[in-house]
Design an enzyme around this catalytic site. Structure first.
Site, PDB file in Angstrom:
ATOM      1  N   ASP A 101      15.699  -2.286  -0.450  1.00  0.00           N
ATOM      2  CA  ASP A 101      16.867  -1.681   0.200  1.00  0.00           C
ATOM      3  C   ASP A 101      17.696  -2.760   0.892  1.00  0.00           C
ATOM      4  OD1 ASP A 101      15.765   0.727  -0.543  1.00  0.00           O
ATOM      5  OD2 ASP A 101      14.802   1.067   1.410  1.00  0.00           O
TER       6      ASP A 101
HETATM    7  N1  URA Z   1      10.028   0.877   0.360  1.00  0.00           N
HETATM    8  C1  URA Z   1      11.162   1.193   1.015  1.00  0.00           C
HETATM    9  O1  URA Z   1      11.255   2.244   1.625  1.00  0.00           O
HETATM   10  N2  URA Z   1      12.188   0.324   0.965  1.00  0.00           N
HETATM   11  C2  URA Z   1      12.127  -0.867   0.319  1.00  0.00           C
HETATM   12  O2  URA Z   1      13.102  -1.632   0.336  1.00  0.00           O
HETATM   13  C3  URA Z   1      10.932  -1.167  -0.347  1.00  0.00           C
HETATM   14  C4  URA Z   1       9.898  -0.281  -0.314  1.00  0.00           C
END
Ligand code: URA
Length: 247
Positions: A101
């Site tokens: 993310d």
């Molecule tokens: N899980 C998440 O919630 N976000 C990420 O970026 C990676 C794993």
């Protein structure tokens, strides 16, 4: 792979230029001039351009420590793309294996080997990813310095995430401090870590991927390096025979 892609991968021509030389009949496959850029070819074919055999450049495998407020995308969006951090030729040939993310930091793998990235993140291989998670609420159990035992058990048993039919695979939670833990998971569902903690009534306020398989995020934030051959070969595959099978 398509003939025009092969020409791009083995020359300095871009896709448009490759299509032009192909339609001009300047590229031969096993001795025959082929003018259709979409024709599928294989590395074992003898592909020649201007009388010289073309050989594709070796695949590239990159580890990047992603900073916060960057996008795991080939193009800029609400935030700049992580590709701005890579000073490598032909970045458009690369793709990201296992996105993070925008607000997550840490280990991202980037390659132009589609088969490799497919296998590395293939749930069949249960490749482990370790995340350092900072949380809004305390995870401490009765005794200081350890996680609430029920929480550990729930993560181990598997959690029901909203909108999903299958429980999450067993995950390992290790105490770091009252509001920080290391979580090891072997899947890569959408926003998985944040959703797992939301499912137990907590909230992730900071997330960093420390490790994927045996590869540690060992460069500074915003820096990158190429993976070694050993890292590429052993990575994510539970046995060498599995690796052999893909060849
Ligand atoms: N899980 C998440 O919630 N976000 C990420 O970026 C990676 C794993």
């Amino acid at each position: 792979m398509r003939l025009d892609k092969f020409v791009c991968k083995s020359t300095t021509l871009n896709r448009q230029q490759a299509v032009l030389v192909i339609s001009a009949g300047e590229v031969t496959v096993n001795g025959n001039a082929i003018v259709d850029a979409a024709v599928q070819v294989h590395e074992s074919n003898c592909i020649e351009f201007q009388g010289e055999r073309l050989l594709p450049r070796p695949f590239r495998y990159i580890l990047l420590n992603k900073p916060k407020s960057t996008l795991c995308s080939n193009v800029d969006g609400d935030y700049p793309s992580i590709f701005n951090l890579l000073n490598v030729p032909n970045p458009d040939e690369l793709h990201i294996a296992g996105r993070l993310d925008a607000d997550t930091t840490g280990l991202v793998l980037i390659t132009d080997d589609g088969r490799w990235s497919f296998n590395v993140f293939n749930p069949k291989y249960h490749c482990q990813k370790v995340y350092r998670v900072r949380l809004r609420d305390s995870i401490e159990g009765e005794h200081k310095g350890e996680i609430d035992g029920q929480l550990v058990a729930r993560f181990k048993q598997g959690l029901q995430l909203p909108g999903e039919t299958k429980l999450t695979l067993p995950a390992k939670l290790v105490y770091v401090s009252e509001r920080e833990a290391l979580l090891t998971i072997s899947e890569g569902r959408y926003h998985q870590v944040k959703r797992m903690f939301a499912a137990v009534g907590n909230r992730v306020v900071g997330l960093h991927r420390e490790r994927v398989g045996s590869i540690e995020c060992d460069v500074a934030c915003g820096e990158w390096r190429y993976l070694s051959d050993i890292e590429v070969e052993g990575f994510g595959f539970s046995s060498l025979s599995e690796l052999d099978n893909r060849r």
